[in-house]
Design a protein around this motif. Structure first.
Motif, PDB file in Angstrom:
ATOM      1  N   ASP A  34     -22.180  12.727 -14.339  1.00  0.00           N
ATOM      2  CA  ASP A  34     -22.429  11.812 -15.373  1.00  0.00           C
ATOM      3  C   ASP A  34     -21.003  12.001 -16.188  1.00  0.00           C
ATOM      4  N   GLY A  35     -20.507  13.590 -16.618  1.00  0.00           N
ATOM      5  CA  GLY A  35     -19.526  13.682 -17.319  1.00  0.00           C
ATOM      6  C   GLY A  35     -18.329  12.897 -16.680  1.00  0.00           C
ATOM      7  N   LEU A  36     -17.993  12.991 -15.498  1.00  0.00           N
ATOM      8  CA  LEU A  36     -16.852  12.460 -14.918  1.00  0.00           C
ATOM      9  C   LEU A  36     -17.103  10.869 -14.785  1.00  0.00           C
ATOM     10  N   GLY A  37     -18.087  10.296 -15.033  1.00  0.00           N
ATOM     11  CA  GLY A  37     -18.343   8.914 -15.189  1.00  0.00           C
ATOM     12  C   GLY A  37     -17.956   8.318 -16.474  1.00  0.00           C
ATOM     13  N   ILE A  38     -18.278   9.203 -17.639  1.00  0.00           N
ATOM     14  CA  ILE A  38     -18.022   9.174 -18.956  1.00  0.00           C
ATOM     15  C   ILE A  38     -16.487   9.295 -19.313  1.00  0.00           C
ATOM     16  N   ALA A  39     -16.002  10.183 -18.609  1.00  0.00           N
ATOM     17  CA  ALA A  39     -14.373  10.282 -18.833  1.00  0.00           C
ATOM     18  C   ALA A  39     -13.453   9.032 -18.237  1.00  0.00           C
ATOM     19  N   LEU A  40     -14.085   8.607 -17.147  1.00  0.00           N
ATOM     20  CA  LEU A  40     -13.514   7.591 -16.528  1.00  0.00           C
ATOM     21  C   LEU A  40     -13.719   6.408 -17.408  1.00  0.00           C
ATOM     22  N   GLY A  53     -32.733  11.237 -30.927  1.00  0.00           N
ATOM     23  CA  GLY A  53     -33.607  11.768 -31.778  1.00  0.00           C
ATOM     24  C   GLY A  53     -33.574  13.303 -32.546  1.00  0.00           C
ATOM     25  N   ARG A  54     -33.075  13.983 -31.533  1.00  0.00           N
ATOM     26  CA  ARG A  54     -33.075  15.522 -31.654  1.00  0.00           C
ATOM     27  C   ARG A  54     -31.867  15.966 -32.306  1.00  0.00           C
ATOM     28  N   GLU A  55     -31.810  17.032 -32.732  1.00  0.00           N
ATOM     29  CA  GLU A  55     -30.372  17.755 -33.109  1.00  0.00           C
ATOM     30  C   GLU A  55     -30.160  18.911 -32.459  1.00  0.00           C
ATOM     31  N   SER A  56     -28.943  18.954 -31.791  1.00  0.00           N
ATOM     32  CA  SER A  56     -28.569  20.185 -30.933  1.00  0.00           C
ATOM     33  C   SER A  56     -27.217  20.641 -30.848  1.00  0.00           C
ATOM     34  N   THR A  57     -26.679  21.755 -31.181  1.00  0.00           N
ATOM     35  CA  THR A  57     -25.537  22.414 -31.219  1.00  0.00           C
ATOM     36  C   THR A  57     -25.079  22.209 -29.814  1.00  0.00           C
ATOM     37  N   ILE A  58     -25.905  22.420 -28.951  1.00  0.00           N
ATOM     38  CA  ILE A  58     -25.210  22.009 -27.351  1.00  0.00           C
ATOM     39  C   ILE A  58     -24.889  20.852 -27.048  1.00  0.00           C
ATOM     40  N   LEU A  59     -25.246  19.737 -27.753  1.00  0.00           N
ATOM     41  CA  LEU A  59     -25.078  18.270 -27.439  1.00  0.00           C
ATOM     42  C   LEU A  59     -23.793  18.247 -28.094  1.00  0.00           C
ATOM     43  N   THR A  60     -23.573  18.540 -29.397  1.00  0.00           N
ATOM     44  CA  THR A  60     -22.319  18.596 -30.147  1.00  0.00           C
ATOM     45  C   THR A  60     -21.200  19.042 -29.296  1.00  0.00           C
ATOM     46  N   GLN A  61     -21.413  20.269 -28.747  1.00  0.00           N
ATOM     47  CA  GLN A  61     -20.350  20.805 -27.604  1.00  0.00           C
ATOM     48  C   GLN A  61     -20.056  19.916 -26.571  1.00  0.00           C
ATOM     49  N   ARG A  62     -21.194  19.470 -25.905  1.00  0.00           N
ATOM     50  CA  ARG A  62     -20.974  18.485 -24.821  1.00  0.00           C
ATOM     51  C   ARG A  62     -20.150  17.184 -25.325  1.00  0.00           C
ATOM     52  N   ALA A  63     -20.576  16.554 -26.504  1.00  0.00           N
ATOM     53  CA  ALA A  63     -19.895  15.413 -26.671  1.00  0.00           C
ATOM     54  C   ALA A  63     -18.303  15.764 -26.942  1.00  0.00           C
ATOM     55  N   LYS A  64     -17.980  16.812 -27.574  1.00  0.00           N
ATOM     56  CA  LYS A  64     -16.751  17.281 -27.668  1.00  0.00           C
ATOM     57  C   LYS A  64     -15.915  17.360 -26.634  1.00  0.00           C
ATOM     58  N   GLU A  65     -16.502  18.184 -25.545  1.00  0.00           N
ATOM     59  CA  GLU A  65     -16.239  18.155 -24.138  1.00  0.00           C
ATOM     60  C   GLU A  65     -15.504  16.973 -23.627  1.00  0.00           C
ATOM     61  N   LEU A  66     -16.811  15.780 -23.699  1.00  0.00           N
ATOM     62  CA  LEU A  66     -16.482  14.496 -23.022  1.00  0.00           C
ATOM     63  C   LEU A  66     -15.482  13.353 -23.922  1.00  0.00           C
ATOM     64  N   ASN A  67     -15.291  13.938 -25.302  1.00  0.00           N
ATOM     65  CA  ASN A  67     -14.355  13.217 -26.319  1.00  0.00           C
ATOM     66  C   ASN A  67     -15.133  12.056 -26.672  1.00  0.00           C
ATOM     67  N   ILE A  68     -16.487  12.363 -26.954  1.00  0.00           N
ATOM     68  CA  ILE A  68     -17.416  11.301 -27.603  1.00  0.00           C
ATOM     69  C   ILE A  68     -17.384  11.635 -29.187  1.00  0.00           C
ATOM     70  N   THR A  69     -16.886  10.732 -29.822  1.00  0.00           N
ATOM     71  CA  THR A  69     -16.648  11.138 -31.100  1.00  0.00           C
ATOM     72  C   THR A  69     -17.825  10.488 -31.925  1.00  0.00           C
TER      73      THR A  69
END
Length: 164
Positions: A34-40, A53-69
């Motif tokens: 999924d991550g490679l697809g998003i990068a592509l 709907g949820r809040e998660s610091t893990i998701l913040t980290q994953r979004a940063k890794e994938l350059n999802i701003t």
């Protein structure tokens, strides 16, 4: 042309499991394909947003890794937040594809033509989305959606250029 994909998280980017350690930390697993697809998708000049709907610091980290701003956590009214994101980006609903898996995603999914759901989504979602994917949530569903959009938008030649 689809310019933006919007992702729900639990049940789409993940398998929906939430694991807590004894210390109370949360653990989630994300699919690398999924991550490679998003990068592509980003290399094709497209955008990605997460509305969850949820809040998660893990998701913040994953979004940063994938350059999802565009990361909207704690979303109670996903359709309203979607409209705000589209206004912010100057996009129309016909330029957006969305993946979601459960009842709280329905209002957002109804807003667009190209709505997707993982194989293991709620039956109510299955009934109304444009396409139910073969992959389950957290098991490549996001990648399958992106691959579908690349084919639909006739972007395969550009993908080949990126990886040649």
């Amino acid at each position: 042309m689809i310019e933006l994909i919007v992702l729900d998280v639990d049940g789409t980017m993940t398998d929906g499991s939430i694991i807590y350690t004894q210390e109370g930390s949360e653990i989630k697993t994300f699919n690398v394909k999924d991550g490679l697809g998003i990068a592509l998708w980003h290399k094709l000049g497209k955008k990605t947003a997460i509305i969850t709907g949820r809040e998660s610091t893990i998701l913040t980290q994953r979004a940063k890794e994938l350059n999802i701003t565009i990361l909207k956590q704690g979303a109670r009214d996903k359709a309203k937040i979607l409209k705000e994101v589209l206004q912010e980006l100057g996009l129309k609903v016909n330029q957006v594809a969305i993946i979601g898996d459960d009842l709280n995603d329905l209002p957002m999914l109804r807003e667009v033509k190209y709505s997707f759901a993982p194989k293991d989504c709620a039956k109510e979602v299955k009934k109304m989305v444009y396409k139910v994917l073969k992959a389950k949530g957290g098991k490549g569903a996001v990648r399958e959606m992106i691959d579908f959009l690349i084919q639909k938008e006739q972007l395969s030649a550009r993908v080949n250029e990126i990886f040649s």
